[in-house]
Design a protein around this motif. Structure first.
Motif, PDB file in Angstrom:
ATOM      1  N   VAL A  22       0.834  -1.200   0.000  1.00  0.00           N
ATOM      2  CA  VAL A  22       0.000   0.000   0.000  1.00  0.00           C
ATOM      3  C   VAL A  22       0.871   1.253   0.000  1.00  0.00           C
ATOM      4  CG1 VAL A  22      -1.735   1.303   1.291  1.00  0.00           C
ATOM      5  CG2 VAL A  22      -1.978  -1.175   1.027  1.00  0.00           C
ATOM      6  N   TRP A  23       1.960   1.246   0.772  1.00  0.00           N
ATOM      7  CA  TRP A  23       2.874   2.397   0.783  1.00  0.00           C
ATOM      8  C   TRP A  23       3.363   2.685  -0.632  1.00  0.00           C
ATOM      9  CZ3 TRP A  23       4.156   6.640   3.110  1.00  0.00           C
ATOM     10  CH2 TRP A  23       5.363   7.266   2.820  1.00  0.00           C
ATOM     11  N   PHE A  74       8.140  11.836   4.491  1.00  0.00           N
ATOM     12  CA  PHE A  74       8.714  10.796   5.348  1.00  0.00           C
ATOM     13  C   PHE A  74      10.107  11.208   5.804  1.00  0.00           C
ATOM     14  CE2 PHE A  74      11.416   6.992   5.576  1.00  0.00           C
ATOM     15  CZ  PHE A  74      10.831   6.349   6.662  1.00  0.00           C
ATOM     16  N   GLU A  75      10.922  11.697   4.876  1.00  0.00           N
ATOM     17  CA  GLU A  75      12.275  12.156   5.218  1.00  0.00           C
ATOM     18  C   GLU A  75      12.219  13.340   6.180  1.00  0.00           C
ATOM     19  OE1 GLU A  75      15.111  10.615   4.439  1.00  0.00           O
ATOM     20  OE2 GLU A  75      13.890   9.105   3.414  1.00  0.00           O
ATOM     21  N   LEU A  76      11.346  14.297   5.903  1.00  0.00           N
ATOM     22  CA  LEU A  76      11.223  15.476   6.773  1.00  0.00           C
ATOM     23  C   LEU A  76      10.784  15.091   8.188  1.00  0.00           C
ATOM     24  CD1 LEU A  76       9.468  18.060   4.414  1.00  0.00           C
ATOM     25  CD2 LEU A  76      11.824  18.141   5.263  1.00  0.00           C
ATOM     26  N   SER A  77       9.994  14.033   8.296  1.00  0.00           N
ATOM     27  CA  SER A  77       9.470  13.615   9.612  1.00  0.00           C
ATOM     28  C   SER A  77      10.529  12.929  10.465  1.00  0.00           C
ATOM     29  CB  SER A  77       8.281  12.674   9.429  1.00  0.00           C
ATOM     30  OG  SER A  77       8.717  11.376   9.057  1.00  0.00           O
ATOM     31  N   GLY A  78      11.697  12.674   9.900  1.00  0.00           N
ATOM     32  CA  GLY A  78      12.734  11.953  10.629  1.00  0.00           C
ATOM     33  C   GLY A  78      12.572  10.442  10.516  1.00  0.00           C
ATOM     34  N   GLY A  79      11.797  10.011   9.536  1.00  0.00           N
ATOM     35  CA  GLY A  79      11.620   8.571   9.332  1.00  0.00           C
ATOM     36  C   GLY A  79      10.465   7.973  10.128  1.00  0.00           C
ATOM     37  N   ARG A  80       9.534   8.805  10.578  1.00  0.00           N
ATOM     38  CA  ARG A  80       8.362   8.297  11.305  1.00  0.00           C
ATOM     39  C   ARG A  80       7.526   7.435  10.357  1.00  0.00           C
ATOM     40  NH1 ARG A  80       3.281  10.341  11.074  1.00  0.00           N
ATOM     41  NH2 ARG A  80       3.963  12.380  10.322  1.00  0.00           N
ATOM     42  N   GLU A  81       7.119   6.264  10.822  1.00  0.00           N
ATOM     43  CA  GLU A  81       6.265   5.410   9.995  1.00  0.00           C
ATOM     44  C   GLU A  81       4.852   5.992   9.999  1.00  0.00           C
ATOM     45  OE1 GLU A  81       6.527   0.958   9.616  1.00  0.00           O
ATOM     46  OE2 GLU A  81       4.623   1.146  10.706  1.00  0.00           O
ATOM     47  N   PHE A  82       4.438   6.479   8.841  1.00  0.00           N
ATOM     48  CA  PHE A  82       3.117   7.099   8.735  1.00  0.00           C
ATOM     49  C   PHE A  82       2.026   6.048   8.890  1.00  0.00           C
ATOM     50  CE2 PHE A  82       4.908  10.399   5.512  1.00  0.00           C
ATOM     51  CZ  PHE A  82       5.574  11.040   6.529  1.00  0.00           C
ATOM     52  N   ARG A  83       0.988   6.420   9.611  1.00  0.00           N
ATOM     53  CA  ARG A  83      -0.189   5.554   9.699  1.00  0.00           C
ATOM     54  C   ARG A  83      -0.936   5.634   8.371  1.00  0.00           C
ATOM     55  NH1 ARG A  83      -1.828   8.022  15.577  1.00  0.00           N
ATOM     56  NH2 ARG A  83      -0.267   6.856  16.775  1.00  0.00           N
ATOM     57  N   ILE A  84      -1.354   4.487   7.892  1.00  0.00           N
ATOM     58  CA  ILE A  84      -2.122   4.411   6.648  1.00  0.00           C
ATOM     59  C   ILE A  84      -3.442   3.713   6.964  1.00  0.00           C
ATOM     60  CG2 ILE A  84      -2.208   3.576   4.259  1.00  0.00           C
ATOM     61  CD1 ILE A  84       0.851   3.443   4.310  1.00  0.00           C
ATOM     62  N   PHE A  85      -4.533   4.298   6.465  1.00  0.00           N
ATOM     63  CA  PHE A  85      -5.861   3.746   6.719  1.00  0.00           C
ATOM     64  C   PHE A  85      -6.569   3.467   5.403  1.00  0.00           C
ATOM     65  CE2 PHE A  85      -4.733   6.294  10.337  1.00  0.00           C
ATOM     66  CZ  PHE A  85      -5.088   5.496  11.394  1.00  0.00           C
ATOM     67  N   ARG A  86      -7.385   2.454   5.439  1.00  0.00           N
ATOM     68  CA  ARG A  86      -8.288   2.154   4.322  1.00  0.00           C
ATOM     69  C   ARG A  86      -9.695   2.417   4.805  1.00  0.00           C
ATOM     70  NH1 ARG A  86      -8.735   0.249  -1.026  1.00  0.00           N
ATOM     71  NH2 ARG A  86     -10.862  -0.492  -1.283  1.00  0.00           N
TER      72      ARG A  86
END
Length: 160
Positions: free
Chosen positions: A128-129, A143-155
């Protein structure tokens, strides 16, 4: 239907780090446009991009919370990515969705309809990513700007 250059232009702009500093202008403009149009249009709509207005019960307040977001349409459903403009913290709406099983959405100026909410995790998350980044390349830069935080993804899927 006439060709609209705005979505391609918006996707190109979204890969530029300086654009993330525009949140302070874009978010108030989004609220104003939504209010003036009775919820039918926002900044993303004007740019020719798919936007969705999500209403979910606040996990702490118990009050309905509505947020306008870029969405990635997928068949009869939508993906939402908690990129939070590349900030290091998760957006509040993502914590509310994480705590919910259902929500209400407005898409394409339609009236609101109910949806199921599912967070994408595990093996499926990588697929999905890749799909959402192909649709919106700016997510990689965020993603890079966030410092590598794994973004939550929703369906979100429409409840029939």
């Amino acid at each position: 239907m006439a060709w609209n250059p705005l979505p391609a232009l918006a996707r190109e702009f979204a890969t530029q780090p300086w654009v993330m500093r525009g949140a302070g202008v874009v978010l108030p403009a989004e609220r104003l446009l939504r209010r003036l149009s009775g919820g039918r249009w926002g900044v993303l709509d004007l740019a020719g991009l798919p936007s969705i207005e999500v209403t979910v019960v606040g996990r702490k307040s118990g009050q309905p919370r509505t947020t306008s977001l870029l969405c990635v349409p997928d068949g009869d459903g939508f993906y939402l990515v908690g990129s939070n403009w590349g900030k290091p913290q998760h957006p509040a709406w993502s914590a509310n969705l994480r705590a919910a099983r259902t929500a209400s959405v407005r898409y394409n100026s339609s009236s609101s309809f109910p949806v199921t909410v599912m967070e994408i995790t595990g093996v499926e998350r990588k697929r999905v990513w890749d799909q959402v980044v192909e649709f919106w390349p700016g997510y990689e830069m965020e993603f890079e700007l966030s410092g590598g935080r794994e973004f939550r993804i929703f369906r979100l899927d429409r409840i029939s």
